[in-house]
Scaffold this motif. Structure first.
Motif, mmCIF file in Angstrom:
data_model
loop_
_atom_site.group_PDB
_atom_site.id
_atom_site.type_symbol
_atom_site.label_atom_id
_atom_site.label_comp_id
_atom_site.label_asym_id
_atom_site.label_seq_id
_atom_site.Cartn_x
_atom_site.Cartn_y
_atom_site.Cartn_z
ATOM 1 N N GLN A 12 -28.304 82.432 13.995
ATOM 2 C CA GLN A 12 -30.028 82.699 13.749
ATOM 3 C C GLN A 12 -30.328 81.496 12.085
ATOM 4 O O GLN A 12 -29.115 80.799 11.423
ATOM 5 N N ASP A 13 -31.314 81.364 11.712
ATOM 6 C CA ASP A 13 -31.943 80.084 10.210
ATOM 7 C C ASP A 13 -31.109 81.002 9.571
ATOM 8 O O ASP A 13 -31.749 81.898 9.142
ATOM 9 N N ILE A 14 -30.646 79.454 8.428
ATOM 10 C CA ILE A 14 -30.151 79.495 7.805
ATOM 11 C C ILE A 14 -31.133 78.960 6.599
ATOM 12 O O ILE A 14 -31.525 78.316 7.011
ATOM 13 N N SER A 15 -30.678 79.160 5.027
ATOM 14 C CA SER A 15 -31.700 78.643 4.096
ATOM 15 C C SER A 15 -30.827 77.367 3.417
ATOM 16 O O SER A 15 -28.900 77.407 3.369
ATOM 17 N N ASP A 17 -31.510 76.991 15.157
ATOM 18 C CA ASP A 17 -31.949 76.970 13.953
ATOM 19 C C ASP A 17 -30.345 76.597 13.109
ATOM 20 O O ASP A 17 -31.056 77.631 11.238
ATOM 21 N N CYS A 18 -29.789 77.005 13.518
ATOM 22 C CA CYS A 18 -28.444 77.204 12.195
ATOM 23 C C CYS A 18 -28.065 76.045 11.354
ATOM 24 O O CYS A 18 -28.226 74.498 11.895
ATOM 25 N N CYS A 19 -26.986 75.717 10.263
ATOM 26 C CA CYS A 19 -26.263 74.915 9.685
ATOM 27 C C CYS A 19 -25.524 74.027 10.518
ATOM 28 O O CYS A 19 -24.189 75.098 11.026
ATOM 29 N N LEU A 20 -25.219 72.621 10.915
ATOM 30 C CA LEU A 20 -23.556 72.078 11.657
ATOM 31 C C LEU A 20 -22.916 71.314 10.564
ATOM 32 O O LEU A 20 -23.169 71.158 9.289
ATOM 33 N N ILE A 21 -22.056 72.537 9.926
ATOM 34 C CA ILE A 21 -20.949 71.470 9.109
ATOM 35 C C ILE A 21 -19.536 70.749 9.630
ATOM 36 O O ILE A 21 -19.429 71.088 10.971
ATOM 37 N N TRP A 22 -19.812 69.528 9.146
ATOM 38 C CA TRP A 22 -19.190 68.285 10.233
ATOM 39 C C TRP A 22 -18.064 68.116 9.791
ATOM 40 O O TRP A 22 -18.362 67.486 8.528
ATOM 41 N N LEU A 65 -22.301 85.040 5.743
ATOM 42 C CA LEU A 65 -23.158 84.585 6.603
ATOM 43 C C LEU A 65 -22.509 84.990 7.729
ATOM 44 O O LEU A 65 -20.940 85.124 8.123
ATOM 45 N N LYS A 66 -22.415 84.337 9.024
ATOM 46 C CA LYS A 66 -22.050 84.078 10.247
ATOM 47 C C LYS A 66 -21.998 82.757 10.452
ATOM 48 O O LYS A 66 -22.818 81.576 10.266
ATOM 49 N N LEU A 95 -20.399 75.381 13.394
ATOM 50 C CA LEU A 95 -22.012 76.332 12.783
ATOM 51 C C LEU A 95 -21.665 77.389 12.294
ATOM 52 O O LEU A 95 -21.042 78.338 12.177
ATOM 53 N N VAL A 96 -22.967 77.158 11.239
ATOM 54 C CA VAL A 96 -23.259 78.744 10.307
ATOM 55 C C VAL A 96 -24.712 79.458 10.122
ATOM 56 O O VAL A 96 -26.054 78.506 10.494
ATOM 57 N N GLY A 97 -24.543 80.424 10.334
ATOM 58 C CA GLY A 97 -26.308 80.840 10.403
ATOM 59 C C GLY A 97 -26.437 82.305 10.042
ATOM 60 O O GLY A 97 -25.059 82.671 9.121
ATOM 61 N N LYS A 98 -27.292 83.011 10.056
ATOM 62 C CA LYS A 98 -27.068 83.993 9.238
ATOM 63 C C LYS A 98 -26.637 85.009 10.339
ATOM 64 O O LYS A 98 -26.974 85.207 11.823
#
Length: 219
Positions: free
Chosen positions: A51-54, A143-148, A187-188, A216-219
């Motif tokens: 889910q969405d992450i800040s 809505d999650c964060c992509l780390i590449w 975090l997930k 991918l990282v999210g809540k």
């Protein structure tokens, strides 16, 4: 894949400089969290349900997983860095690109591990969107964060012959470090199997970088 070994004479290395248009300095101070190491270790799981992450969450994750703790000069005159994640010869050839969820259009930022900042890349948005579309074929960004991972292969090649296995081992170590710290922070995360090679190459048009995949990282 051939056996790597240190070179007798190290090669000169000239790092790739990411084109950027603005810098965001990130917070360096975080509240202490409680948690037994083995509890964090044994409960680590990959999860596609993100889910969405800040920005605050990602700031803390980047700080503990890749922020440079110290720098020294090795025998070849190369700057060798110490971080929480190991790397062959202290080379740390993997740069981190970050894309946070956006209410408008996603874009990529380069994480600077020296000054702990995010730097927006000055790459046309349509080229970036092609990259996100290819990544999305593997697992929806949502809505999650992509780390590449962006690998400067010549960093490792400057010190080792047949260095390919070394920077891929570095990628695996970094991936696991991000997952463990994500779990500690509540975090997930979910590693991605694809490399998005074609669209990644179109981002930078250079032989100095290869795509190392992402997470991918999210809540």
């Amino acid at each position: 894949m051939k056996n790597p070994k240190p070179k007798n004479n190290y090669d000169q290395f000239y790092p790739f400089h990411y084109p950027s248009i603005r810098k965001t300095k990130l917070n360096r101070y975080f509240k202490t969290k409680e948690g037994e190491f083995l509890d964090v270790l044994l409960t680590r799981r990959s999860s596609p349900e993100l889910q969405d992450i800040s920005l605050d969450d990602i700031t803390e994750l980047l700080y503990f997983s890749n922020k440079i703790q110290s720098i020294s000069v090795d025998d070849s005159g190369f700057l060798s860095s110490k971080r929480t994640v190991p790397s062959a010869g202290g080379r740390h050839p993997i740069d981190i690109l970050v894309s946070l969820p956006s209410e408008t259009t996603r874009f990529l930022q380069y994480y600077n591990p020296i000054d702990h900042s995010l730097n927006e890349l000055s790459i046309p948005r349509e080229i970036q969107q092609s990259f996100f579309a290819e990544v999305n074929e593997n697992l929806s960004l949502g809505d999650c964060c992509l780390i590449w991972f962006s690998i400067q292969t010549k960093k490792t090649q400057s010190k080792y012959e047949n260095a390919e296995s070394l920077y891929w081992r570095d990628a695996g170590a970094l991936l696991y470090c991000i997952q463990i710290i994500s779990n500690y922070l509540g975090l997930k995360s979910c590693p991605l199997g694809g490399l998005a090679i074609k669209s990644f190459d179109n981002l930078f048009h250079t032989n100095n970088l290869i795509s190392g995949g992402g997470i991918l990282v999210g809540k």
